[in-house]
Design an enzyme around this catalytic site. Structure first.
Site, short mmCIF file in Angstrom:
data_model
loop_
_atom_site.label_atom_id
_atom_site.label_comp_id
_atom_site.label_asym_id
_atom_site.label_seq_id
_atom_site.Cartn_x
_atom_site.Cartn_y
_atom_site.Cartn_z
N PHE A 125 5.47 -21.79 -34.43
CA PHE A 125 6.05 -22.28 -34.05
C PHE A 125 6.94 -21.21 -33.00
O PHE A 125 6.79 -19.81 -33.30
CB PHE A 125 7.43 -22.01 -35.17
CG PHE A 125 8.61 -23.29 -35.53
CD1 PHE A 125 7.75 -24.28 -34.91
CD2 PHE A 125 9.08 -22.68 -35.72
CE1 PHE A 125 9.79 -24.93 -35.54
CE2 PHE A 125 10.56 -23.11 -36.30
CZ PHE A 125 10.62 -24.45 -35.79
N ASP A 204 1.95 -17.78 -41.84
CA ASP A 204 3.55 -18.56 -41.90
C ASP A 204 2.93 -20.23 -42.69
O ASP A 204 2.33 -20.82 -42.28
CB ASP A 204 4.38 -18.70 -40.48
CG ASP A 204 5.40 -20.09 -41.06
OD1 ASP A 204 5.41 -20.47 -41.73
OD2 ASP A 204 6.86 -19.68 -40.30
N TYR A 229 12.59 -26.30 -47.73
CA TYR A 229 13.43 -28.27 -47.43
C TYR A 229 12.09 -29.27 -46.30
O TYR A 229 12.48 -29.86 -46.37
CB TYR A 229 14.94 -27.02 -46.47
CG TYR A 229 14.24 -26.93 -44.82
CD1 TYR A 229 14.11 -27.19 -44.25
CD2 TYR A 229 14.40 -25.79 -44.93
CE1 TYR A 229 13.73 -26.77 -42.64
CE2 TYR A 229 14.27 -24.32 -43.72
CZ TYR A 229 13.84 -25.83 -42.54
OH TYR A 229 13.90 -24.91 -41.87
N LYS A 230 10.22 -28.58 -46.21
CA LYS A 230 9.97 -29.47 -45.97
C LYS A 230 9.25 -30.00 -47.23
O LYS A 230 9.66 -30.56 -47.63
CB LYS A 230 8.96 -28.72 -44.43
CG LYS A 230 10.33 -28.01 -44.10
CD LYS A 230 9.21 -27.73 -43.02
CE LYS A 230 10.21 -27.02 -41.24
NZ LYS A 230 9.35 -26.29 -40.52
N ARG A 379 5.40 -37.36 -33.64
CA ARG A 379 4.83 -36.23 -35.09
C ARG A 379 5.88 -37.31 -36.72
O ARG A 379 6.60 -38.18 -37.17
CB ARG A 379 5.60 -35.38 -36.10
CG ARG A 379 5.35 -34.23 -34.70
CD ARG A 379 5.18 -32.58 -35.76
NE ARG A 379 6.82 -33.11 -35.90
CZ ARG A 379 8.05 -31.63 -36.31
NH1 ARG A 379 6.66 -30.21 -36.40
NH2 ARG A 379 8.70 -31.28 -37.31
C1 LIG Z 1 10.42 -25.55 -39.70
C2 LIG Z 1 9.89 -24.11 -39.85
C3 LIG Z 1 10.62 -22.19 -39.35
C4 LIG Z 1 11.72 -22.59 -39.76
O1 LIG Z 1 12.54 -21.63 -40.39
P1 LIG Z 1 13.82 -21.34 -40.71
O2 LIG Z 1 14.46 -20.16 -40.54
O3 LIG Z 1 13.73 -22.25 -41.82
O4 LIG Z 1 14.45 -22.27 -39.00
C5 LIG Z 1 10.11 -21.14 -38.92
N1 LIG Z 1 8.41 -21.62 -39.00
C6 LIG Z 1 7.89 -22.68 -39.22
C7 LIG Z 1 6.25 -22.38 -38.41
C8 LIG Z 1 8.11 -23.66 -39.48
O5 LIG Z 1 7.93 -24.91 -39.46
#
Ligand SMILES: *Cc1c(COP(=O)(O)O)cnc(C)c1O
Length: 419
Positions: A125, A204, A229-230, A379
């Site tokens: 990410f 992660d 939140y996912k 996606r």
């Molecule tokens: C969704 C996601 C995040 C989100 O990070 P926030 O700090 O909540 O904005 C971080 N890393 C990955 C790989 C994600 O998919």
């Protein structure tokens, strides 16, 4: 598969009842974006009202002692049950980005002095790249972010990753499930490769937690962070989790020391004394409303069991891939996710040169909600607790219509807002 067969499949689904645990405000809306924002569990809606009206409204400050102080650790303990971790190895706090920063910097500082580099990959990410670079800068050892390239934009061969880890490597940090392609690393294999070179790994789990079984303890993991939140359905901006293996907790120092990580926050001592255990990685006051909203989604997943969730997720992503092969590949859609179910998470990426405009037509004309990731990925996220086979069928049919009827042509290719 015909629509009737699809319905029969939904009727025979052992997890079908779980959909009733979620607010489905509009049954005609096809929602395949639970990998970005999970649906609202009905129990979370009630729980948040109770926290607001009774605990905050009536209880006021006394609610801290009547349960709020213990709430984050209690829910973190339950979340640990979805991650193959012990309750005392997981904390809920801050955002995924902030937790990644805290653990990355802690691990870089704890590495032997002759090791400064951080290894990641280009499927990770982008925010993780930014965070890892800031941790490297602050570690002040002149270390580099070594980014392993994926040869196909879908996966990274484990030998390629292994070749990048050397005597200068202080830490490896990867997304377990890649946010675009849904490629899933073999966690145990990567941990073993890194450990053989005396390097720790920071995972992660944002696109893994609640989507597939994760075995942090069993796979020898050191450190992990992830999103609630996912697939955990914890609500927009809900606090993230972090994991530090029990034996390592005393070896790392939280770089953002605050009173909630102190051994005795209410001693109001001007000197900092890190708390024992996972609590030392906390910083400030937890956001109670958001923390409380996480619990119902975690409970639903625990009740369903991650093995059953995974079984349905694989069946659903396989189904979507079959429909792609049959109807969408001839229209120019490319499969941008691993074909092999074992290496694929709970979403399927279909790329198309007109991906951005197709995504808009799906949302605005056909009420199908996937999401779009540059350059050309659409996606489709599957959340087995509420996604139906019928929704997947509708989504594939909608993709076919958008292209054959050229419904996307009314949009400009200029990107706007949240995609
Ligand atoms: C969704 C996601 C995040 C989100 O990070 P926030 O700090 O909540 O904005 C971080 N890393 C990955 C790989 C994600 O998919």
């Amino acid at each position: 598969m015909t629509r009737d067969e699809t319905r029969a499949r939904d009727a025979a689904d052992p997890l079908a009842e779980f959909r009733k645990g979620f607010v489905i405000a509009d049954p005609e809306l096809t929602y395949l974006d639970g990998n970005s924002l999970g649906r609202l569990p009905a129990a979370a809606s009630l729980r948040v009202r109770e926290v607001v009206d009774a605990e905050w409204g009536e209880g006021l400050i006394s609610s801290w002692n009547a349960g709020w102080m213990d709430l984050p650790a209690r829910i973190a303990g339950k979340t640990a049950g979805l991650l193959g971790a012990a309750p005392e190895e997981v904390a809920l706090a801050d955002s995924t980005s902030v937790n990644l920063f805290k653990l990355a910097l802690a691990a870089l500082r704890a590495a032997p002095p002759d090791r400064a580099d951080l290894v990641t990959d280009d499927l990770n990410f982008p925010s993780d790249h930014y965070i890892l670079r800031s941790a490297l800068d602050l570690a002040g050892r002149g270390g580099e972010l070594k980014t392993v390239r994926s040869p196909d934009g879908i996966s990274v061969p484990i030998e390629t990753l292994a070749a990048a880890i050397d005597a200068r490597t202080a830490l490896v940090s990867l997304s377990h499930t890649a946010f675009k392609s849904a490629y899933v690393y073999d966690m145990a294999a990567v941990n073993e490769i890194a450990h053989r070179r005396a390097v720790k790994v920071l995972w992660d789990l944002s696109h893994s937690a609640g989507a597939l079984p994760v075995d942090l303890d069993g796979s020898g993991a050191d450190l992990a962070v992830g999103c609630t939140y996912k697939y955990l359905n914890g609500g927009p901006g809900a606090p993230a989790f972090l994991y530090v293996r029990s034996e390592l907790q005393e070896q790392f120092e939280n770089p953002i020391r605050g009173w909630f990580g102190h051994a005795d926050p209410f001693a109001f001592d001007l000197g900092y004394q890190p708390g024992a255990g996972i609590g030392r990685f906390l910083t400030g006051t937890p956001p109670i409303l958001s923390v409380a909203a996480i619990e119902p989604g975690v409970d639903l997943l625990l009740e369903a069991g991650m093995d059953r969730v995974r079984e349905k997720s694989v069946a659903q992503t396989e189904y979507l891939i079959r429909l792609w092969q049959q109807d969408l590949q001839p229209l120019g859609f490319r499969l941008n996710s691993p074909r092999e179910a074992e290496r694929r998470g709970s979403h399927v990426s279909l790329a198309h040169p007109e991906g951005y405009r197709i995504n808009r037509a799906l949302i605005e004309q056909l009420r199908v909600i996937p999401d779009f990731r540059l350059p050309d990925n659409i996606r489709f996220g599957v959340c087995p607790l509420y996604t139906t086979f019928e929704e997947i069928h509708r989504a594939a049919e909608a993709c076919r219509r958008v292209v054959t009827e050229r419904l996307y042509e009314r949009y400009s290719p200029e990107r706007q807002g949240v995609t």
